[in-house]
Design a protein around this motif. Structure first.
Motif, PDB file in Angstrom:
ATOM      1  N   TRP A 145       0.802   0.422  11.112  1.00 43.44           N
ATOM      2  CA  TRP A 145       0.684   1.644  10.321  1.00 43.44           C
ATOM      3  C   TRP A 145      -0.961   1.639   9.721  1.00 43.44           C
ATOM      4  N   PHE A 146      -1.380   2.968   9.693  1.00 43.02           N
ATOM      5  CA  PHE A 146      -2.750   3.024   8.957  1.00 43.02           C
ATOM      6  C   PHE A 146      -2.412   4.232   8.072  1.00 43.02           C
TER       7      PHE A 146
ATOM      8  N   VAL B 130      -2.914  -0.735   7.499  1.00 42.57           N
ATOM      9  CA  VAL B 130      -2.079  -1.236   6.449  1.00 42.57           C
ATOM     10  C   VAL B 130      -1.010  -2.278   6.925  1.00 42.57           C
ATOM     11  N   SER B 131      -0.649  -2.256   7.891  1.00 49.19           N
ATOM     12  CA  SER B 131       0.344  -3.134   8.199  1.00 49.19           C
ATOM     13  C   SER B 131       0.595  -3.493   9.937  1.00 49.19           C
TER      14      SER B 131
ATOM     15  N   TYR C 211       1.495  -8.408   9.583  1.00 49.05           N
ATOM     16  CA  TYR C 211       0.395  -8.744   9.072  1.00 49.05           C
ATOM     17  C   TYR C 211       0.260  -7.462   8.173  1.00 49.05           C
ATOM     18  N   TYR C 212      -0.666  -7.702   6.969  1.00 52.56           N
ATOM     19  CA  TYR C 212      -0.768  -6.651   5.933  1.00 52.56           C
ATOM     20  C   TYR C 212      -2.126  -6.950   5.516  1.00 52.56           C
ATOM     21  N   ALA C 213      -2.599  -5.663   5.039  1.00 57.37           N
ATOM     22  CA  ALA C 213      -3.847  -5.439   4.259  1.00 57.37           C
ATOM     23  C   ALA C 213      -3.652  -5.989   2.787  1.00 57.37           C
ATOM     24  N   ASP C 214      -4.562  -6.790   2.391  1.00 57.97           N
ATOM     25  CA  ASP C 214      -4.584  -7.166   0.958  1.00 57.97           C
ATOM     26  C   ASP C 214      -4.183  -6.335   0.016  1.00 57.97           C
ATOM     27  N   SER C 215      -4.404  -4.908   0.304  1.00 65.58           N
ATOM     28  CA  SER C 215      -4.202  -3.813  -0.863  1.00 65.58           C
ATOM     29  C   SER C 215      -2.596  -3.824  -0.730  1.00 65.58           C
TER      30      SER C 215
ATOM     31  N   VAL D   3      10.395   1.838  13.891  1.00 64.11           N
ATOM     32  CA  VAL D   3       9.730   0.772  12.868  1.00 64.11           C
ATOM     33  C   VAL D   3       9.506   1.638  11.561  1.00 64.11           C
ATOM     34  N   TYR D   4       9.604   0.799  10.693  1.00 62.83           N
ATOM     35  CA  TYR D   4       9.678   1.328   9.128  1.00 62.83           C
ATOM     36  C   TYR D   4       8.492   0.577   8.320  1.00 62.83           C
ATOM     37  N   LEU D   5       8.079   1.404   7.489  1.00 58.59           N
ATOM     38  CA  LEU D   5       7.326   0.789   6.371  1.00 58.59           C
ATOM     39  C   LEU D   5       7.980   1.064   5.289  1.00 58.59           C
ATOM     40  N   GLN D   6       8.348   0.087   4.328  1.00 59.83           N
ATOM     41  CA  GLN D   6       9.042   0.090   3.102  1.00 59.83           C
ATOM     42  C   GLN D   6       8.053  -0.288   2.137  1.00 59.83           C
ATOM     43  N   MET D   7       7.668   0.917   1.271  1.00 60.40           N
ATOM     44  CA  MET D   7       6.593   0.880   0.296  1.00 60.40           C
ATOM     45  C   MET D   7       7.248   0.810  -1.275  1.00 60.40           C
TER      46      MET D   7
END
Length: 127
Positions: free
Chosen positions: A36-37, A48-49, A59-63, A79-83
């Motif tokens: 994910w960007f 982002v991840s 893997y994740y960005a520090d932010s 694929v999911y991105l739970q925010m």
């Protein structure tokens, strides 16, 4: 036709949550690294991840570390991105991308190695 389609974006208040989805058509996500960007207005694209295909390593960005979770459902080819705990600075267009290798490029966060890209979904964090 190989395609990635993002969904799940929208307007959310600070501290809220959203789940983004990245669905593939024309190919099986099982064998791909998926990342994910995001890109905010006037800013460079940011990785982002990322999740590998071989071990499911993430893997994740520090932010976003500790707030975002990437996962994959191979049965749904998604694929999911739970925010969670979203902040105004998370506002951006979010894109997913796929890399044919089992493990991500060492510079995946720059977009290196990505073979396919979706068109993005807008996330706006605002009160």
């Amino acid at each position: 036709q190989l395609q990635l389609v993002e969904s799940g974006g929208g307007l959310v208040q600070p501290g809220g949550s959203l789940r983004l989805s990245c669905a593939a058509s024309g190919f099986t996500l099982d064998y791909y690294v998926i990342a994910w960007f995001r890109q905010a207005p006037g800013k460079e694209r940011e990785g982002v991840s990322c999740i590998s295909s071989s071990e499911g390593r993430t893997y994740y960005a520090d932010s976003v570390k500790g707030r975002f979770t990437i996962s994959r459902d191979n049965a749904k080819n998604t694929v999911y991105l739970q925010m969670s705990d979203l902040k105004p600075e998370d506002t951006a267009v979010y894109y997913c991308a796929a890399d044919k290798r089992p493990r991500p490029h060492s510079r995946w966060s720059t977009g290196a190695g990505m073979d396919y890209w979706g068109k993005g979904t807008l996330v706006t964090v605002s009160s």
